[in-house]
Design an enzyme around this catalytic site. Structure first.
Site, PDB file in Angstrom:
ATOM      1  N   SER A  16       0.833  -1.208   0.000  1.00  0.00           N
ATOM      2  CA  SER A  16       0.000   0.000   0.000  1.00  0.00           C
ATOM      3  C   SER A  16       0.867   1.257   0.000  1.00  0.00           C
ATOM      4  CB  SER A  16      -0.877  -0.048   1.279  1.00  0.00           C
ATOM      5  OG  SER A  16      -1.452   1.197   1.558  1.00  0.00           O
ATOM      6  N   SER A 139       9.978  10.293   9.120  1.00  0.00           N
ATOM      7  CA  SER A 139       8.860  11.252   9.082  1.00  0.00           C
ATOM      8  C   SER A 139       9.354  12.556   9.700  1.00  0.00           C
ATOM      9  CB  SER A 139       7.706  10.684   9.925  1.00  0.00           C
ATOM     10  OG  SER A 139       6.751  11.673  10.210  1.00  0.00           O
ATOM     11  N   TYR A 152       4.257   7.249  17.686  1.00  0.00           N
ATOM     12  CA  TYR A 152       4.768   7.397  16.319  1.00  0.00           C
ATOM     13  C   TYR A 152       6.064   8.214  16.341  1.00  0.00           C
ATOM     14  CZ  TYR A 152       4.642   8.268  11.255  1.00  0.00           C
ATOM     15  OH  TYR A 152       4.936   8.328   9.911  1.00  0.00           O
ATOM     16  N   LYS A 156       9.951   6.989  15.342  1.00  0.00           N
ATOM     17  CA  LYS A 156      10.742   7.594  14.259  1.00  0.00           C
ATOM     18  C   LYS A 156      12.017   8.245  14.795  1.00  0.00           C
ATOM     19  CE  LYS A 156       7.844   6.469  10.922  1.00  0.00           C
ATOM     20  NZ  LYS A 156       8.162   5.418   9.951  1.00  0.00           N
TER      21      LYS A 156
HETATM   22  N1  LIG Z   1       1.747   8.870   4.350  1.00  0.00           N
HETATM   23  C1  LIG Z   1       2.332   9.802   5.053  1.00  0.00           C
HETATM   24  O1  LIG Z   1       1.816  10.931   5.210  1.00  0.00           O
HETATM   25  C2  LIG Z   1       3.674   9.516   5.672  1.00  0.00           C
HETATM   26  C3  LIG Z   1       4.450  10.604   6.106  1.00  0.00           C
HETATM   27  C4  LIG Z   1       5.690  10.353   6.674  1.00  0.00           C
HETATM   28  C5  LIG Z   1       6.158   9.062   6.782  1.00  0.00           C
HETATM   29  N2  LIG Z   1       5.388   8.018   6.362  1.00  0.00           N
HETATM   30  C6  LIG Z   1       5.924   6.657   6.540  1.00  0.00           C
HETATM   31  O2  LIG Z   1       5.839   5.962   5.308  1.00  0.00           O
HETATM   32  C7  LIG Z   1       5.790   4.563   5.572  1.00  0.00           C
HETATM   33  C8  LIG Z   1       4.713   3.924   4.724  1.00  0.00           C
HETATM   34  O3  LIG Z   1       3.448   4.420   5.139  1.00  0.00           O
HETATM   35  P1  LIG Z   1       2.245   4.744   4.142  1.00  0.00           P
HETATM   36  O4  LIG Z   1       1.898   6.168   4.329  1.00  0.00           O
HETATM   37  O5  LIG Z   1       2.538   4.253   2.794  1.00  0.00           O
HETATM   38  O6  LIG Z   1       1.080   3.904   4.857  1.00  0.00           O
HETATM   39  P2  LIG Z   1       0.135   2.727   4.325  1.00  0.00           P
HETATM   40  O7  LIG Z   1      -0.486   3.079   3.040  1.00  0.00           O
HETATM   41  O8  LIG Z   1      -0.754   2.411   5.501  1.00  0.00           O
HETATM   42  O9  LIG Z   1       1.162   1.529   4.091  1.00  0.00           O
HETATM   43  C9  LIG Z   1       1.808   0.900   5.179  1.00  0.00           C
HETATM   44  C10 LIG Z   1       2.441  -0.401   4.693  1.00  0.00           C
HETATM   45  O10 LIG Z   1       3.079  -1.032   5.820  1.00  0.00           O
HETATM   46  C11 LIG Z   1       2.639  -2.385   5.865  1.00  0.00           C
HETATM   47  N3  LIG Z   1       2.645  -2.878   7.244  1.00  0.00           N
HETATM   48  C12 LIG Z   1       1.976  -2.398   8.314  1.00  0.00           C
HETATM   49  N4  LIG Z   1       2.222  -3.153   9.383  1.00  0.00           N
HETATM   50  C13 LIG Z   1       3.078  -4.131   8.979  1.00  0.00           C
HETATM   51  C14 LIG Z   1       3.710  -5.218   9.631  1.00  0.00           C
HETATM   52  N5  LIG Z   1       3.502  -5.470  10.933  1.00  0.00           N
HETATM   53  N6  LIG Z   1       4.521  -6.026   8.899  1.00  0.00           N
HETATM   54  C15 LIG Z   1       4.722  -5.811   7.580  1.00  0.00           C
HETATM   55  N7  LIG Z   1       4.160  -4.784   6.906  1.00  0.00           N
HETATM   56  C16 LIG Z   1       3.347  -3.960   7.610  1.00  0.00           C
HETATM   57  C17 LIG Z   1       1.233  -2.363   5.276  1.00  0.00           C
HETATM   58  O11 LIG Z   1       0.926  -3.646   4.747  1.00  0.00           O
HETATM   59  P3  LIG Z   1      -0.151  -4.666   5.349  1.00  0.00           P
HETATM   60  O12 LIG Z   1      -1.182  -3.866   6.081  1.00  0.00           O
HETATM   61  O13 LIG Z   1      -0.662  -5.356   4.126  1.00  0.00           O
HETATM   62  O14 LIG Z   1       0.662  -5.555   6.249  1.00  0.00           O
HETATM   63  C18 LIG Z   1       1.415  -1.369   4.142  1.00  0.00           C
HETATM   64  O15 LIG Z   1       1.951  -2.020   3.011  1.00  0.00           O
HETATM   65  C19 LIG Z   1       5.581   4.415   7.083  1.00  0.00           C
HETATM   66  O16 LIG Z   1       6.793   4.076   7.712  1.00  0.00           O
HETATM   67  C20 LIG Z   1       5.148   5.799   7.503  1.00  0.00           C
HETATM   68  O17 LIG Z   1       5.480   6.080   8.844  1.00  0.00           O
HETATM   69  C21 LIG Z   1       4.163   8.211   5.802  1.00  0.00           C
END
Ligand SMILES: NC(=O)c1ccc[n+]([C@@H]2O[C@H](COP(=O)([O-])OP(=O)(O)OC[C@H]3O[C@@H](n4cnc5c(N)ncnc54)[C@H](OP(=O)(O)O)[C@@H]3O)[C@@H](O)[C@H]2O)c1
Length: 269
Positions: A16, A139, A152, A156
């Site tokens: 995702s 982040s 969170y 980080k």
């Molecule tokens: N989106 C933002 O605004 C933002 C900003 C700063 C940083 N980030 C960082 O970007 C990264 C990705 O987040 P995203 O925004 O893309 O969120 P997302 O769409 O919710 O994707 C999160 C991914 O992590 C996987 N995941 C969650 N728990 C897991 C586990 N226990 N084992 C293996 N995989 C796991 C999920 O897969 P399944 O649920 O299928 O396991 C999914 O593929 C994160 O580290 C987040 O902190 C995001």
């Protein structure tokens, strides 16, 4: 590492959002890619019709050390080594510390921090062989504590401290260690953010359509990997927040409080 042609890229949290976009970007740049998530079905749904010869999808929950080891071992066995490890899997939360179960914070640490530590530990010997790159997806919350996101932010900050120390240990090894800090990026993260009781929030307080796209975020990540940047803060708002927090931390407290108080459904009173 200017081209990813025939390089092996290993990505956690590939089903995702940013992780999925990282997979597609790496494939587009000619890499062989191994991606994990907690459900093989969800991973397969994310990449319909993708050429399986260059993509390995693997069910692994990064909270489980044995699963991290098995994922890394499967990637090495399939593609022969590892050039880039992207520790991307992560979840968020939205609840005041006074209301939240400590188990919520523990779950965030288990995934966002310990998951990255375990995958890095398992992959490091292979990455040393190829003088590769280890990346943490951090982040702005890794530079500046955010209200309602104590767990969170803690995860980080811990991730960045771990990676900075590791980079220094590996300074003369040829391996590069870095982190990237996206700003708000359109994804599923806010929908599945943990509430006070550990359940999922179920909705996003932001207009996801106005945020940076996950694809743009992924392009910037691989640009930074190619340039062997030490760290990247991706958005203007993020850069201002990081600098303001260094120069005027008291003012940053007030501005951050007011920003998050204005969010729809904010837990700040
Ligand atoms: N989106 C933002 O605004 C933002 C900003 C700063 C940083 N980030 C960082 O970007 C990264 C990705 O987040 P995203 O925004 O893309 O969120 P997302 O769409 O919710 O994707 C999160 C991914 O992590 C996987 N995941 C969650 N728990 C897991 C586990 N226990 N084992 C293996 N995989 C796991 C999920 O897969 P399944 O649920 O299928 O396991 C999914 O593929 C994160 O580290 C987040 O902190 C995001």
């Amino acid at each position: 590492m200017s081209s990813l042609h025939n390089k092996v890229v290993v990505i956690t949290g590939a089903s995702s959002g940013i992780g999925k976009a990282l997979v597609l970007e790496a494939l587009g740049r000619g890499a062989m890619v191994a991606g994990c998530g907690r459900s093989l079905a969800r991973l397969q749904d994310a990449f319909p019709g993708t050429d399986g010869s260059k993509l390995m999808l693997f069910e692994a929950d990064v909270r489980e050390p044995a699963a991290c080891k098995a994922f890394v071992a499967a990637a090495i066995s399939r593609f022969g080594g590892i050039d880039v490890l992207l520790n991307n899997a992560g979840i968020s939360m939205r609840a005041l510390f006074n209301d939240a179960s400590v188990d919520v914070l523990r779950e965030l640490m288990d995934i966002n921090f310990w998951g990255a530590v375990e995958c890095t530990k398992a992959a490091l010997p292979a990455i040393l062989e190829r003088k590769g790159v280890i990346v943490g997806v951090s982040s702005i919350a890794g530079y500046r504590g955010l209200p309602g996101r104590t767990g969170y932010s803690a995860s980080k900050f811990a991730l960045q401290g771990f990676l900075e120390a590791l980079r220094t240990e590996l300074l003369h090894s040829g391996v590069h260690v870095m982190w990237v800090s996206p700003g708000f990026t359109a994804s599923n993260i806010r929908n599945v953010a943990r509430a006070a009781d550990g359940g999922v929030q179920g909705e996003t307080p932001l207009d996801e359509g106005k945020l940076m796209s996950a694809g743009e975020c992924a392009r910037r990540v691989f640009h930074a990997v190619a340039a062997r940047k030490r760290s990247v803060v991706m958005t203007r708002q993020g850069k201002i927040t990081v600098w303001l927090n260094k120069l005027l931390p008291g003012l940053a407290d007030s501005l951050v409080y007011n920003h998050f108080k204005k969010e729809p459904g904010s837990p700040l009173k």
